[in-house]
Design an enzyme around this catalytic site. Structure first.
Site, PDB file in Angstrom:
ATOM      1  N   GLY A   1       0.223  -3.028  51.343  1.00  0.00           N
ATOM      2  CA  GLY A   1      -0.692  -3.957  51.096  1.00  0.00           C
ATOM      3  C   GLY A   1      -0.153  -5.085  51.968  1.00  0.00           C
ATOM      4  O   GLY A   1       0.629  -5.473  52.685  1.00  0.00           O
ATOM      5  N   THR A   2      -1.666  -5.307  52.262  1.00  0.00           N
ATOM      6  CA  THR A   2      -2.161  -4.804  53.681  1.00  0.00           C
ATOM      7  C   THR A   2      -3.286  -6.579  53.811  1.00  0.00           C
ATOM      8  O   THR A   2      -4.171  -6.878  53.086  1.00  0.00           O
ATOM      9  CB  THR A   2      -2.622  -4.282  54.544  1.00  0.00           C
TER      10      THR A   2
END
Lengths: 212, 201
Positions: free
Chosen positions: A12-13
């Protein structure tokens, strides 16, 4: 398209790449989460594919690492066979081939950016599903949704290297503040014909922003 | 329970107690508010922290305020921590089959200035502790921090340092909590409230 399997590690970025005259700037946060637990807070999501081409990885950590390794191998092979570095377009096409043909089993959204002799700097985005999009700048990952407006407002074609670096620091910093799945430090890499300059921006050195 | 995110910890010291919380309000991954209050004063020497669904946090804050005020009118004295804990437990168990999605933490000093802490699950099971209690999305991380850092008989200043480190490092490993922190140290001479500067990611 596959989603993440239960328990699978998620990148998740927030990832980003911007083209300037002379090269590209790529940037990413450093958080890897398994659900809500931060499994790695100093992840390096900027992965070398060859000396002048990097990819920014988001989605499944395992899937993107595997794909990047395969493309990196093909890059070496190309250099050996052709006696010259492959272009960014070639790298991006290889990423696309793998991501598209395996779309049912992969959860990978990748930005490929680098410098080559022919075109100078190039940025390509390969979202989930495996389509290829060449752009002046690209943002990706869960945190990107919070900064589309900021990026659209701030980006101008023809920015120089320093302006691009400021742009990505501000953008990724804003996304980190709002997105729970992005955090840690901001890793920045500047790729030009002379090589790759890597930088880390810690939380206390971020550009100022409103945080309540 | 993972909807909004929170991290609350309470610890016992020498003639004092500490209660600390993060300030994030999220809608899963999106951070909506960085100044959301989760710890509320009940009396001059008692605080309650509510971790869990934000709407239930607000509703229960108001319900407890009403019940404590009514108690004060009827009994003509302020409510003791032990009694308040039972009040909270009862309020939660009333909704046994459609519960409030909160986990309370209570910290205070009783009428003899003795420290009192406890926490509960969402249907009111009270867990009394002599050392520390934790709740929220970062509770696993907080358990690890508290178990290694806590020692008995710490004064207010040392207790503050310890609870701050426990909270800050625990929330840094949790994607759903953080974005600032507040620490209350309750002593016989009054309550000291301090805001902590933490990571805003």
């Amino acid at each position: 398209m596959a989603g993440l399997k239960p328990g699978e590690i998620n990148l998740g970025t927030t990832i980003m790449a911007v083209k300037f005259d002379g090269g590209v700037v790529v940037a990413a946060d450093s958080r890897t989460s398994t659900g809500a637990y931060v499994a790695n807070r100093v992840t390096d999501k900027l992965t070398k594919v060859n000396d002048r081409i990097y990819c920014c990885r988001s989605g499944s950590a395992a899937d993107t690492q595997a794909v990047a390794d395969i493309v990196s191998y093909h890059m070496d092979l190309y250099s050996s066979q052709h006696g010259e570095r492959p272009t960014v377009k070639v790298a991006a096409s290889l990423f696309q081939e793998i991501c598209y043909q395996n779309k049912d089993n992969l959860s990978a959204s990748i930005i490929v950016a680098g410098w080559d002799e022919q075109k100078g700097g190039s940025v390509f985005e390969i979202p989930r599903g495996g389509s290829l999009h060449q752009q002046e700048f690209a943002v990706g990952g869960s945190g990107s949704t919070y900064i589309y407006g900021f990026c659209d407002k701030t980006f101008r074609p023809g920015m120089n290297r320093e302006e691009c670096i400021e742009f990505v620091k501000n953008a990724v910093g804003l996304a980190i503040t709002r997105d729970g799945h992005s955090g840690g430090v901001i890793r920045v890499a500047v790729i030009t014909k002379d090589g790759v300059d890597r930088e880390i921006v810690y939380g206390n050195a971020l550009p100022p922003q409103y945080t309540g | 329970m993972e909807m909004n995110g929170s991290a609350i910890v309470a610890m016992v010291g020498k003639n004092c107690v500490a209660i600390a919380t993060d300030k994030r309000l999220g809608q899963q991954a999106l951070t909506v508010d960085m100044g959301f209050e989760k710890v509320f004063p009940v009396t001059d020497s008692m605080y309650i922290g509510l971790a869990g669904l934000a709407t239930d946090v607000k509703t229960l804050r108001d319900r407890f305020r009403m019940r404590v005020n009514l108690y004060k009118h009827r009994e003509e004295r302020t409510i003791e921590p032990g009694t308040f804990a039972n009040l909270v437990s009862h309020t939660l168990y009333e909704r046994r089959f459609g519960p409030y999605f909160v986990e309370p933490v209570i910290a205070g000093l009783d009428k003899n200035q003795q420290p009192f802490i406890c926490n509960m699950d969402l249907i009111g099971n009270i867990n009394y502790a002599k050392d520390f209690v934790v709740c929220g999305t970062a509770s696993d991380n907080l358990f690890g921090m508290c178990e290694s850092l806590w020692e008995p008989d710490l004064g207010p200043e040392d207790l503050f340092e310890m609870v701050s480190q426990a909270l800050l490092n625990a929330v840094d490993r949790d994607a759903m909590s953080g974005w600032g922190a507040v620490v209350h140290i309750i002593t016989p001479d009054g309550t000291i409230t301090r805001e902590l500067k933490g990571r805003m990611d």
